[in-house]
Scaffold this motif. Structure first.
Motif, PDB file in Angstrom:
ATOM      1  N   THR A  99       0.832  -1.199   0.000  1.00  0.00           N
ATOM      2  CA  THR A  99       0.000   0.000   0.000  1.00  0.00           C
ATOM      3  C   THR A  99       0.871   1.256   0.000  1.00  0.00           C
ATOM      4  N   ALA A 100       0.234   2.408  -0.314  1.00  0.00           N
ATOM      5  CA  ALA A 100       0.974   3.674  -0.306  1.00  0.00           C
ATOM      6  C   ALA A 100       1.514   3.979   1.085  1.00  0.00           C
ATOM      7  N   THR A 101       0.712   3.698   2.120  1.00  0.00           N
ATOM      8  CA  THR A 101       1.166   3.935   3.494  1.00  0.00           C
ATOM      9  C   THR A 101       2.339   3.038   3.841  1.00  0.00           C
ATOM     10  N   GLY A 102       2.264   1.785   3.428  1.00  0.00           N
ATOM     11  CA  GLY A 102       3.368   0.861   3.679  1.00  0.00           C
ATOM     12  C   GLY A 102       4.644   1.291   2.976  1.00  0.00           C
ATOM     13  N   PHE A 103       4.491   1.758   1.729  1.00  0.00           N
ATOM     14  CA  PHE A 103       5.660   2.236   0.982  1.00  0.00           C
ATOM     15  C   PHE A 103       6.313   3.413   1.695  1.00  0.00           C
ATOM     16  N   LEU A 104       5.490   4.395   2.122  1.00  0.00           N
ATOM     17  CA  LEU A 104       6.040   5.564   2.796  1.00  0.00           C
ATOM     18  C   LEU A 104       6.659   5.196   4.144  1.00  0.00           C
ATOM     19  N   SER A 105       6.077   4.226   4.830  1.00  0.00           N
ATOM     20  CA  SER A 105       6.603   3.808   6.135  1.00  0.00           C
ATOM     21  C   SER A 105       8.008   3.249   6.015  1.00  0.00           C
ATOM     22  N   VAL A 106       8.312   2.651   4.874  1.00  0.00           N
ATOM     23  CA  VAL A 106       9.653   2.104   4.642  1.00  0.00           C
ATOM     24  C   VAL A 106      10.567   3.148   4.002  1.00  0.00           C
ATOM     25  N   PHE A 107      10.040   3.862   3.005  1.00  0.00           N
ATOM     26  CA  PHE A 107      10.881   4.771   2.233  1.00  0.00           C
ATOM     27  C   PHE A 107      11.282   6.007   3.025  1.00  0.00           C
ATOM     28  N   ALA A 108      10.347   6.590   3.790  1.00  0.00           N
ATOM     29  CA  ALA A 108      10.634   7.846   4.488  1.00  0.00           C
ATOM     30  C   ALA A 108      11.789   7.714   5.489  1.00  0.00           C
ATOM     31  N   PRO A 109      11.799   6.702   6.384  1.00  0.00           N
ATOM     32  CA  PRO A 109      12.952   6.582   7.290  1.00  0.00           C
ATOM     33  C   PRO A 109      14.254   6.283   6.554  1.00  0.00           C
ATOM     34  N   SER A 110      14.170   5.477   5.500  1.00  0.00           N
ATOM     35  CA  SER A 110      15.378   5.181   4.716  1.00  0.00           C
ATOM     36  C   SER A 110      15.922   6.442   4.061  1.00  0.00           C
TER      37      SER A 110
END
Length: 304
Positions: A2-13
């Motif tokens: 999902t978009a939320t899941g993608f952001l949850s991984v991408f943003a901290p990285s």
């Protein structure tokens, strides 16, 4: 995913890994490891201390502006009774507009940052002290607001997230807003390097990538780190998110990108600002603001 899941991984990285990779690229490309010893004082402790005090002062001013403009719209909304504190705000009553007004604080800080950026670019103060003040106001105005768009896209309970929910933004719209905010974080960090490097007193201080890294460390990275205990002392008591998470996260996100990008920043003219003579003004201003926070704001000011 999902978009939320993608952001949850991408943003901290992005926030943690991006500056590390950029900094490593700078180390690999450096050509000035064997430069001759500097013919000027490297550690300007007056500049370091002034930058530390102004970092703490501007953080708290921007945070106050954010919370004030979260409270004011609610104060004029039927059914809402907001209260302003030194590290937060809350309200009693109910009105659907309350969710929308959770986004007004971030908008207000971005407007203040834009005004100070215009001041710094179009008519920069002659004084090093006032340039530092304008610089840190831009920094905090941007980096206290922009990460909220990323967090709001992931957690609807965040201030900006509540405004997004009220406006019925789709998951795609939230993702685009978050990605745009992350791009702006990098762009602003790089753009802020030029007025920061202009505070150098000698051209040799910023002539080579390694020396630019060193100057940014002494003028921004170290002062920001030293300012964190001062900021935390203004925000206690309170929960962890009220006291520590915001200032620490902002430092990690904003200062890390500036430090990592220093090596490829475009050199600017040094010695343009008047020398820093005293740190008395920022010291007294910070003491006064600390007293206001603890004696006036800490008990709470009711806007009803």
């Amino acid at each position: 995913m999902t978009a939320t899941g993608f952001l949850s991984v991408f943003a901290p990285s992005f926030a943690l890994g991006g500056p590390v990779l950029l900094g490593l690229a700078g180390l690999l490309r450096r050509r000035d490891r064997a430069t001759t010893p500097a013919l000027y004082p490297v550690w300007d402790w007056k500049l370091i201390l002034a930058s530390m005090l102004l970092y703490a002062l501007c953080f708290s001013l921007i945070f106050f502006i954010q919370e004030l403009f979260l409270v004011l719209p609610k104060a004029f909304t039927p059914g809402l009774r907001p209260t302003l504190f030194h590290n937060n705000h809350h309200w009693d009553g109910d009105n659907p507009l309350a969710k929308l007004f959770q986004g007004t604080g971030a908008v207000a800080t971005l407007i203040v940052a834009a005004i100070c950026a215009y001041w710094l670019r179009r008519c920069p103060p002659r004084s090093t002290l006032w340039r530092l003040f304008a610089f840190w106001m831009v920094f905090h105005g941007c980096f206290q607001a922009l990460p909220q768009f990323v967090v709001g896209a992931i957690f609807p309970g965040n201030d900006v997230g509540m405004a997004m929910e009220y406006l019925q933004w789709s998951a795609a719209s939230k993702t685009v807003a978050a990605l745009l905010a992350m791009a702006l974080i990098v762009w602003i960090a790089v753009r802020l390097l030029r007025p920061l490097l202009a505070l150098a007193t000698h051209a040799e201080q910023i002539a080579a990538p390694g020396r630019r890294n060193g100057f940014v460390f002494r003028a921004a990275t170290l002062p920001g780190l030293l300012a964190l205990p001062l900021i935390l002392s203004m925000r206690v008591p309170g929960s962890l998110d009220q006291v520590a998470i915001v200032p620490v996260a902002e430092y990690v996100i904003g200062v890390a990108w500036m430090q990592a990008a220093a090596w490829f920043a475009i050199p600017t003219r040094a010695g343009d600002a008047a020398p820093l003579r005293s740190i008395a003004i920022p010291l007294l201003a910070l003491i006064a603001l600390t007293l206001v926070f603890h004696l006036v704001l800490r008990p709470g000011i009711a806007f009803y």
